[in-house]
Design an enzyme around this catalytic site. Structure first.
Site, short mmCIF file in Angstrom:
data_model
loop_
_atom_site.label_atom_id
_atom_site.label_comp_id
_atom_site.label_asym_id
_atom_site.label_seq_id
_atom_site.Cartn_x
_atom_site.Cartn_y
_atom_site.Cartn_z
N ASP A 47 -3.27 -6.26 -9.61
CA ASP A 47 -4.17 -7.28 -9.07
C ASP A 47 -5.50 -7.31 -9.79
O ASP A 47 -6.07 -8.39 -10.04
CB ASP A 47 -4.41 -7.04 -7.57
N ASN A 90 0.42 -12.50 -7.34
CA ASN A 90 0.38 -12.64 -5.88
C ASN A 90 -0.88 -11.98 -5.34
O ASN A 90 -0.87 -11.34 -4.28
CB ASN A 90 1.63 -12.02 -5.24
N SER A 167 -11.13 -13.57 5.67
CA SER A 167 -12.58 -13.45 5.48
C SER A 167 -12.95 -13.62 4.01
O SER A 167 -14.13 -13.77 3.67
CB SER A 167 -13.06 -12.07 5.96
N SER A 194 -10.90 -9.62 9.73
CA SER A 194 -11.20 -8.65 8.66
C SER A 194 -12.69 -8.60 8.32
O SER A 194 -13.08 -8.56 7.15
CB SER A 194 -10.39 -8.98 7.40
N ASP A 309 -4.71 -4.15 6.49
CA ASP A 309 -3.95 -3.41 5.49
C ASP A 309 -3.44 -2.08 6.02
O ASP A 309 -2.52 -1.49 5.45
CB ASP A 309 -4.81 -3.18 4.25
N GLU A 337 1.07 -10.56 1.45
CA GLU A 337 2.04 -10.57 0.35
C GLU A 337 3.43 -10.92 0.85
O GLU A 337 4.27 -11.45 0.11
CB GLU A 337 2.05 -9.21 -0.36
N ARG A 340 3.98 -9.60 7.09
CA ARG A 340 4.02 -8.16 7.35
C ARG A 340 4.43 -7.81 8.77
O ARG A 340 4.97 -6.72 9.00
CB ARG A 340 2.67 -7.53 7.00
N HIS A 380 3.55 -4.00 -1.75
CA HIS A 380 3.14 -2.63 -2.03
C HIS A 380 2.92 -1.81 -0.76
O HIS A 380 3.25 -0.63 -0.70
CB HIS A 380 1.88 -2.62 -2.89
N ARG A 381 2.35 -2.42 0.27
CA ARG A 381 2.01 -1.67 1.47
C ARG A 381 3.26 -1.32 2.30
O ARG A 381 3.28 -0.29 2.99
CB ARG A 381 0.97 -2.42 2.30
N LYS A 406 0.74 -2.96 -7.73
CA LYS A 406 -0.23 -3.99 -7.34
C LYS A 406 -1.57 -3.37 -6.96
O LYS A 406 -2.63 -3.94 -7.24
CB LYS A 406 0.34 -4.78 -6.17
#
Length: 418
Positions: A47, A90, A167, A194, A309, A337, A340, A380-381, A406
């Site tokens: 990123d 992304n 945000s 956020s 996150d 992404e 979630r 990724h998370r 990412k």
């Protein structure tokens, strides 16, 4: 596909790389300077490379001196033309923050990304830019990328903004508002999601000697005709990424500490340690180090609007807790992404954990998680959050494990060394 082999985890310390959120913002602010800045501990992830490439297209010169250390020669708010499309993968942060910067130019810029990025919302920011007299459109008329932005109007003034989805829209306007003749008075239609990330933006701007002010939670002011000042900057470790190791401490009952972290960090995901403490963990604060150790975990009710996150990691921990955990006020996670809420729910169900989801919440009933093949949805998370149980229970496999690049390129190297 990465197969994770269970092993005995002992008390230990880990070091995580620089914050993704801070790296984006410092790079942008350094590029808005007239002069040379140096940045230490910059995250070198996918990123961040998209943001670097875009800023180079705008006219910045960014050079890697050595690992984590970069020199940035800024364009001082005068952007050069770029005829080619600027591709941002992304990276929603890149797309939203850079849209405001593109509005400082006098020629058209086209910002685009991959298939998922072209499904993610931008209409609220585009509408705000239009109210400021800036040409900002989504040619597909869906309010999603690709977007076409052509500035030329630096009058500024008063504008309303909807930050119910991100945000980052506000952060984008704050950073570009310093160049407006009249500055910006930004009124939010409702409380932003956020919000700690807004604090982060304001703090980083201060480091570059420009001002922006929160008058109250729904009103922000940026004085106009300011200049960003170059300097030497350091990126603190990423607390979103620290959270996976704190989650490991929670589920293993071992003290896992993350080094080089200040208790005074403005990163919103520092709140993870408080959430884990509510679930029954012991949290140890030492100088520049924070550790988490679990014992008997219990479910809680928690609003995670400000820490989106961290939701995947906390949800995985909830799968090991006694009773029900309700994570709510997280509707904006559906615009990440991947969706979630749906992704985390579906993968916990694979592991034999009861999950109920709604438009803006998840309810997780803890139990005895079992091994499963985890679909990451190229997020990724999801990959990192679901890797941790694999050190305890057999049969955990992570599909498309390279998606961690990412935000955390050396994640598996650190993980395998635990």
């Amino acid at each position: 596909m990465k197969t994770i082999i269970p092993k005995t985890i002992k008390d230990q310390q880990v070091v995580v790389p620089g914050s993704k959120s801070i790296s984006h913002r410092i790079l942008i602010c350094a590029s808005l300077c007239t002069g040379i800045s140096t940045i230490e501990n910059l995250l070198e992830s996918e990123d961040i490379k998209w943001t670097m490439n875009a800023l180079t297209c705008f006219g910045a010169q960014i050079d890697r001196i050595n690992e984590g250390r970069f020199r940035v020669i800024g364009f001082g708010g005068t952007l050069k033309p770029c005829e080619k499309e600027i591709y941002l993968g992304n990276s929603g942060t890149s797309m939203r923050l850079l849209a405001g910067i593109a509005a400082l130019g006098t020629t058209e810029y086209v910002l685009t990304g991959d298939k998922r990025m072209c499904e993610r919302p931008m209409v609220e920011l585009l509408n705000a830019l239009k109210r400021l007299g800036i040409h900002a459109i989504s040619p597909n008329r869906q309010g999603t990328p690709p977007v076409r932005i052509c500035g030329g109007n630096r009058q500024g003034g008063t504008v309303t903004l909807d930050c119910s989805k991100s945000s980052q829209y506000l952060s984008s306007l704050l950073m570009m508002g310093t160049f407006m003749a009249k500055g910006l008075d930004i009124s939010l239609e409702s409380l932003p999601v956020s919000s700690p990330y807004i604090d982060l933006t304001l703090d980083i701007m201060t480091k570059f000697k420009v001002e922006a002010h929160r008058i109250h939670p729904c009103l922000y002011q940026v004085p106009g005709q300011q200049s960003y000042s170059p300097g030497d900057f350091f990126v603190e470790p990423d607390l979103s990424n620290a959270g996976y190791f704190w989650a490991l401490g929670a589920i293993t009952g071992q003290m896992i500490s993350v080094k080089n972290i200040s208790q005074n960090s403005l990163q919103g995901d520092l709140k993870q340690v408080k959430i884990l403490e509510q679930m029954g963990c012991t949290v140890k604060f030492q100088e520049n180090e924070i550790g988490v150790c679990g014992s008997e975990l219990t479910g809680i009710d928690v609003d995670m609007s400000d820490t989106p996150d961290a939701v995947p990691a906390i949800a995985v921990v909830a799968g090991f807790a006694k009773g029900r955990t309700r994570i709510h006020n997280i509707r904006h996670l559906r615009e990440k992404e991947c969706d979630r809420i749906d992704a985390v729910s579906s993968q916990l169900l694979k592991m034999g954990i009861m999950v109920k989801q709604g438009d803006d919440f998840m309810e997780i009933t803890g139990g005895a998680p079992k091994g499963a093949r985890i679909e990451t949805f190229n997020d990724h998370r999801i990959a990192m959050a679901f890797s941790m149980p694999g050190l305890l229970i057999p049969g955990m496999e992570i599909e498309n494990e390279t998606c961690v690049e990412k935000s955390f390129p050396n994640y598996w190297e650190i993980f395998d060394a635990l």
